[in-house]
Scaffold this motif. Structure first.
Motif, short mmCIF file in Angstrom:
data_model
loop_
_atom_site.label_atom_id
_atom_site.label_comp_id
_atom_site.label_asym_id
_atom_site.label_seq_id
_atom_site.Cartn_x
_atom_site.Cartn_y
_atom_site.Cartn_z
N UNK A 25 24.66 -3.29 26.80
CA UNK A 25 24.16 -3.62 25.33
C UNK A 25 25.31 -5.32 25.43
N UNK A 26 24.60 -5.88 24.88
CA UNK A 26 25.76 -7.12 24.70
C UNK A 26 25.59 -7.93 23.27
N UNK A 27 26.67 -8.41 22.42
CA UNK A 27 26.39 -8.91 21.63
C UNK A 27 27.71 -9.91 20.93
N UNK A 28 26.90 -10.82 20.24
CA UNK A 28 27.87 -12.11 19.82
C UNK A 28 27.60 -12.29 18.27
N UNK A 29 27.76 -12.64 17.42
CA UNK A 29 27.77 -13.58 16.41
C UNK A 29 28.79 -15.11 16.28
N UNK A 30 27.58 -15.75 15.52
CA UNK A 30 27.56 -16.88 15.67
C UNK A 30 27.39 -17.51 14.50
N UNK A 31 28.71 -18.46 13.62
CA UNK A 31 28.50 -19.11 12.75
C UNK A 31 27.23 -19.97 13.13
N UNK A 32 26.45 -20.04 12.13
CA UNK A 32 25.63 -21.35 11.63
C UNK A 32 25.98 -22.21 11.42
N UNK A 33 26.78 -22.74 10.99
CA UNK A 33 27.29 -24.03 10.87
C UNK A 33 27.67 -24.71 12.36
N UNK A 34 28.32 -24.18 12.68
CA UNK A 34 29.19 -24.45 14.00
C UNK A 34 28.76 -24.28 15.00
N UNK A 35 27.87 -23.31 15.46
CA UNK A 35 27.60 -22.90 15.96
C UNK A 35 29.00 -22.36 16.70
N UNK A 36 29.63 -22.10 16.37
CA UNK A 36 31.32 -21.27 17.39
C UNK A 36 30.22 -20.38 17.34
N UNK A 37 31.03 -19.49 18.85
CA UNK A 37 30.85 -18.21 19.09
C UNK A 37 31.84 -17.20 18.00
N UNK A 38 32.16 -16.84 16.85
CA UNK A 38 33.22 -16.01 16.08
C UNK A 38 33.72 -14.87 17.18
N UNK A 55 29.21 -2.94 17.21
CA UNK A 55 30.03 -2.63 16.68
C UNK A 55 31.45 -3.18 17.32
N UNK A 56 31.14 -2.86 18.23
CA UNK A 56 32.52 -4.18 18.52
C UNK A 56 32.37 -5.69 18.55
N UNK A 57 31.08 -5.94 18.49
CA UNK A 57 31.55 -7.47 18.07
C UNK A 57 31.78 -7.97 16.80
N UNK A 58 31.10 -6.87 15.57
CA UNK A 58 31.83 -6.97 14.35
C UNK A 58 33.31 -6.72 14.32
N UNK A 59 34.18 -5.87 15.10
CA UNK A 59 35.50 -4.67 14.67
C UNK A 59 36.03 -6.19 15.28
N UNK A 60 35.37 -6.72 15.96
CA UNK A 60 35.82 -7.83 16.71
C UNK A 60 35.97 -9.38 15.84
N UNK A 61 35.17 -9.43 15.14
CA UNK A 61 34.85 -10.19 14.06
C UNK A 61 35.87 -9.65 12.55
N UNK A 62 35.58 -8.98 12.68
CA UNK A 62 36.99 -8.27 11.93
C UNK A 62 38.54 -8.33 11.05
N UNK A 64 39.97 -10.08 14.23
CA UNK A 64 40.11 -11.69 13.58
C UNK A 64 41.20 -12.13 12.07
N UNK A 65 40.71 -11.59 11.41
CA UNK A 65 41.76 -12.10 9.85
C UNK A 65 40.62 -13.19 9.59
N UNK A 66 39.82 -13.89 10.38
CA UNK A 66 38.84 -14.55 9.54
C UNK A 66 38.14 -14.53 8.57
N UNK A 67 37.90 -15.10 7.49
CA UNK A 67 37.65 -15.10 6.42
C UNK A 67 35.89 -15.95 6.31
N UNK A 74 24.84 -15.62 12.53
CA UNK A 74 23.70 -14.65 13.13
C UNK A 74 24.05 -13.25 14.16
N UNK A 75 24.11 -12.81 14.58
CA UNK A 75 24.52 -11.25 15.44
C UNK A 75 23.32 -11.04 16.56
N UNK A 76 23.73 -12.35 17.94
CA UNK A 76 22.98 -11.99 19.00
C UNK A 76 23.05 -10.53 19.47
#
Length: 155
Positions: A25-38, A55-62, A64-67, A74-76
């Motif tokens: 089970x792998x997951x990535x979260x991507x910024x729609x505007x830039x196409x960057x994997x966050x 859950x691990x990808x969400x934790x990684x995102x939050x 990171x401190x990014x707003x 988009x979560x893949x």
């Protein structure tokens, strides 16, 4: 949903399963505007049963401190999010999910699953919006789970 290359990002989610091949089970979260994997994640449920790839990808995102605005993400994920993960995705504000294999496929090949589709979780959560797209690189994602099932029958 803006135009993103769903196959490209699903391939990255598939690559991440090499970190836990017995639970692909792998997951990535991507910024729609830039196409960057966050953010990225893979299943770590051997350590904690709630640490699914999403859950691990969400934790990684939050962590990171990014707003971030979930409407811009988009979560893949290689497999349809379980109800726990889909709930976490909704709480995070992410409004687009793309997955490979389905919960039903996993059940059919003997994987223990909560048999509530991601779309049903969304439908029963009228306070949130989330577009759910399934079957992206479905055959490749299915093969990840079939390979594990062949190696460990009766899973």
């Amino acid at each position: 949903m803006h135009k993103l290359d769903h196959e490209r990002f699903m391939r990255r989610a598939i690559e991440l399963t090499a970190n836990a091949p017995e639970r692909p089970f792998g997951a990535v979260i991507v910024d729609l505007r830039s196409g960057e994997i966050l953010a990225e994640g893979w299943n770590k449920s051997a350590t904690n049963p709630t640490w699914h790839g999403e859950i691990v990808a969400l934790d990684d995102l939050f962590r990171s401190g990014r707003r971030v605005d979930g409407r811009e993400l988009v979560l893949y994920t290689t497999a349809e999010p379980c109800p726990m993960c889909m709930g976490a995705i909704l709480w995070s504000g992410i409004e687009s999910v793309v997955f490979g294999t389905t919960i039903q496929f996993l059940v059919d090949i003997g994987w223990k699953q909560l048999q509530i589709p991601a779309r049903e979780v969304v439908e029963r959560s009228p306070e949130w919006q989330c577009k759910v797209i399934g079957g992206v690189l479905g055959s490749e994602c299915n093969e990840l789970f079939l390979t594990v099932s062949r190696a460990a029958p009766g899973r």
